[in-house]
Each structure stands twice: as structure tokens, then as C-alpha cells.
Design a protein around this motif. Sequence first.
Motif, PDB file in Angstrom:
ATOM      1  N   VAL A 186      35.349  46.273  36.927  1.00 16.74           N
ATOM      2  CA  VAL A 186      35.604  45.564  35.667  1.00 16.74           C
ATOM      3  C   VAL A 186      36.879  44.737  35.777  1.00 16.74           C
ATOM      4  O   VAL A 186      36.919  43.573  35.354  1.00 16.74           O
ATOM      5  N   GLU A 187      37.926  45.314  36.355  1.00 12.60           N
ATOM      6  CA  GLU A 187      39.183  44.573  36.504  1.00 12.60           C
ATOM      7  C   GLU A 187      38.996  43.354  37.405  1.00 12.60           C
ATOM      8  O   GLU A 187      39.520  42.273  37.117  1.00 12.60           O
ATOM      9  N   GLN A 188      38.251  43.524  38.479  1.00 10.36           N
ATOM     10  CA  GLN A 188      38.024  42.410  39.392  1.00 10.36           C
ATOM     11  C   GLN A 188      37.152  41.340  38.726  1.00 10.36           C
ATOM     12  O   GLN A 188      37.387  40.136  38.898  1.00 10.36           O
ATOM     13  N   TYR A 189      36.164  41.765  37.962  1.00 11.64           N
ATOM     14  CA  TYR A 189      35.300  40.802  37.279  1.00 11.64           C
ATOM     15  C   TYR A 189      36.078  40.054  36.204  1.00 11.64           C
ATOM     16  O   TYR A 189      35.894  38.845  36.022  1.00 11.64           O
ATOM     17  N   ASN A 190      36.941  40.759  35.474  1.00  7.90           N
ATOM     18  CA  ASN A 190      37.752  40.099  34.455  1.00  7.90           C
ATOM     19  C   ASN A 190      38.615  39.005  35.066  1.00  7.90           C
ATOM     20  O   ASN A 190      38.746  37.909  34.504  1.00  7.90           O
ATOM     21  N   ALA A 191      39.200  39.310  36.223  1.00  6.94           N
ATOM     22  CA  ALA A 191      40.053  38.321  36.890  1.00  6.94           C
ATOM     23  C   ALA A 191      39.226  37.117  37.344  1.00  6.94           C
ATOM     24  O   ALA A 191      39.679  35.973  37.264  1.00  6.94           O
ATOM     25  N   GLN A 192      38.010  37.372  37.792  1.00  7.43           N
ATOM     26  CA  GLN A 192      37.157  36.294  38.289  1.00  7.43           C
ATOM     27  C   GLN A 192      36.586  35.459  37.145  1.00  7.43           C
ATOM     28  O   GLN A 192      36.498  34.230  37.243  1.00  7.43           O
ATOM     29  N   SER A 193      36.217  36.111  36.038  1.00 12.90           N
ATOM     30  CA  SER A 193      35.582  35.390  34.928  1.00 12.90           C
ATOM     31  C   SER A 193      36.572  34.541  34.152  1.00 12.90           C
ATOM     32  O   SER A 193      36.207  33.513  33.571  1.00 12.90           O
ATOM     33  N   GLY A 194      37.820  34.987  34.125  1.00  3.90           N
ATOM     34  CA  GLY A 194      38.826  34.245  33.375  1.00  3.90           C
ATOM     35  C   GLY A 194      38.763  34.451  31.877  1.00  3.90           C
ATOM     36  O   GLY A 194      39.498  33.813  31.123  1.00  3.90           O
ATOM     37  N   VAL A 195      37.887  35.339  31.397  1.00  3.44           N
ATOM     38  CA  VAL A 195      37.775  35.611  29.963  1.00  3.44           C
ATOM     39  C   VAL A 195      38.925  36.535  29.559  1.00  3.44           C
ATOM     40  O   VAL A 195      39.087  37.609  30.136  1.00  3.44           O
ATOM     41  N   PRO A 196      39.749  36.140  28.596  1.00  4.99           N
ATOM     42  CA  PRO A 196      40.882  36.980  28.207  1.00  4.99           C
ATOM     43  C   PRO A 196      40.434  38.241  27.487  1.00  4.99           C
ATOM     44  O   PRO A 196      39.337  38.299  26.930  1.00  4.99           O
ATOM     45  N   ALA A 197      41.289  39.230  27.497  1.00  2.57           N
ATOM     46  CA  ALA A 197      40.987  40.478  26.791  1.00  2.57           C
ATOM     47  C   ALA A 197      40.953  40.216  25.296  1.00  2.57           C
ATOM     48  O   ALA A 197      41.725  39.397  24.781  1.00  2.57           O
ATOM     49  N   PRO A 198      40.038  40.878  24.568  1.00  3.08           N
ATOM     50  CA  PRO A 198      39.971  40.692  23.114  1.00  3.08           C
ATOM     51  C   PRO A 198      41.293  41.073  22.459  1.00  3.08           C
ATOM     52  O   PRO A 198      41.979  42.004  22.911  1.00  3.08           O
ATOM     53  N   ALA A 199      41.660  40.340  21.419  1.00  2.00           N
ATOM     54  CA  ALA A 199      42.893  40.636  20.702  1.00  2.00           C
ATOM     55  C   ALA A 199      42.770  41.981  20.004  1.00  2.00           C
ATOM     56  O   ALA A 199      41.724  42.326  19.451  1.00  2.00           O
ATOM     57  N   ALA A 200      43.856  42.752  20.070  1.00  2.00           N
ATOM     58  CA  ALA A 200      43.853  44.051  19.396  1.00  2.00           C
ATOM     59  C   ALA A 200      43.822  43.837  17.897  1.00  2.00           C
ATOM     60  O   ALA A 200      44.429  42.893  17.389  1.00  2.00           O
ATOM     61  N   PRO A 201      43.108  44.692  17.153  1.00  2.92           N
ATOM     62  CA  PRO A 201      43.059  44.538  15.689  1.00  2.92           C
ATOM     63  C   PRO A 201      44.448  44.669  15.088  1.00  2.92           C
ATOM     64  O   PRO A 201      45.237  45.521  15.495  1.00  2.92           O
ATOM     65  N   SER A 202      44.745  43.787  14.168  1.00  3.44           N
ATOM     66  CA  SER A 202      46.070  43.800  13.546  1.00  3.44           C
ATOM     67  C   SER A 202      46.223  45.017  12.651  1.00  3.44           C
ATOM     68  O   SER A 202      45.276  45.463  12.002  1.00  3.44           O
TER      69      SER A 202
END
Length: 231
Positions: free
Chosen positions: A189-205
Motif C-alpha cells: 500500500v505504501e509503495q502504491y501510494n507513492a507510485q499513484s501520487g494520490v494524497p492521503a485523505p484529509a483527517a476529519p476536523s
Amino acid sequence: MTSMFTRILVIGALLSSFMAVAQTGSAALPSAPSSAAATANEPPVATGNKVATINITGALAGCNEGQRDFGTLDKKFEPRQNELTNMSKELDALKGQANSATTDGARGTLLKQVEQKQKAFERTRQDAADDYQNQQNEVASRILQKMAPVMVKYAADNGFGLLLDTTKQWPDGQVIWAGQTVDITKAVVEQYNAQSGVPAPAAPSRPAATSPKPVAPTSKPAATPGATTPK
């Protein structure tokens, strides 16, 4: 009610596409590829003898792209979920009226209405469930097509010769038991996240913390649907 929208991926169908990608590479080769292009499209060769496991459902739902796209899908279906909730409340109210009817004629009329509304509710619920699952599987299949080569490459680069999916537990799945030391879900998952370039979802305020103020004791308010009673 909400269990209808519990995320259930049809892993069997998705794994078929995963195996096709893993065995043939990320794309079909041209009819007369150059040697460099052919090398670039060849799938990794497994030379190790270690065994790895991965929870494919968890990887699809846990990656940044999955959280974003599945979250968007859930938001899209909220109106239909609300519609079903209202239909269920109306049906329950009608059943209550039928149970409290004072004459057989009134009860019979109400029971016919209950039967009609029950059928309409079931049709609406099934249609919503089918639509949701189809669109959910489209999202999962699209992400899996891109994540599959990452899984295979990671396993090959780290000396694994066998990769098993632990989405389904035994006896539904083939893995009886596996320790966390051989699970590569997080790493993939970490490697795919780096490759996809999609940022992590914003944490709920969260609301800003304020100093509590003493209040006079009052009678306990009636519970509001969806609210949590302070402990």
C-alpha cells in the motif's frame, strides 16, 4: 439497513484480472516489439523461496486512491440509503397501525398496504444493493489493475516466491494461518501510494477544545438517532 452497504468485494472475479496482469505484464506487447520494450514489459521473475501474504481487499480499501474513490461512492449512495431508511420507518408505522386496528376490515386493509409497501421496499433495496456492488466492483477492479504489478514486483524484489491472498479466512480461503511477519499488505500500500501520487485523505476536523462550564443538573434528554450518550 446499513449492512446492505457494507463493503463486500467480489474477490474471485477481481483475482482473475489480477492473475492475468501478473502473468502477462501490465499491457499487451506490440506485434513486433524491440528487445528493450520486451524486457520492460516482462513480468518479474520469482527467484526467492519465501512465502508472503497480502490482504487484497484491505489493500484496495486502505490505499489513498481506494479511500478516496470508495468514500466518493458511499457519498453518492447516501440519498438512496436515506430513501430506504424513510421507507423502512413508514413500513414499521403501517405495521403498528395494522396491529392496533380495532376491526377485521380495517386490519385487512392495512395489511394489504403493508404487503405492497414491503414489496416496494425489497425491490428498492435490492436495486440499490446491486447498483452499489456493481459500481464498487468497478472501482476495485480499476485500482487492482494498477496495484497488481506493484504486488508482484514487491514480492519478487524481496525474495518471495509465493504470494497468497488472505482476504477470506479458512475454510472459505486457502490460508489456515499466517503470521504478520510475512504480510506485505502495508508495504505494498505504501509503495502504491507513492507510485499513484494520490494524497492521503484529509483527517476529519475536530471542534476546538473548550473549558467545560458547570451547568445545573437537568433531566436526561431523549436519545437522538445516531447520537452517542456521554459516559
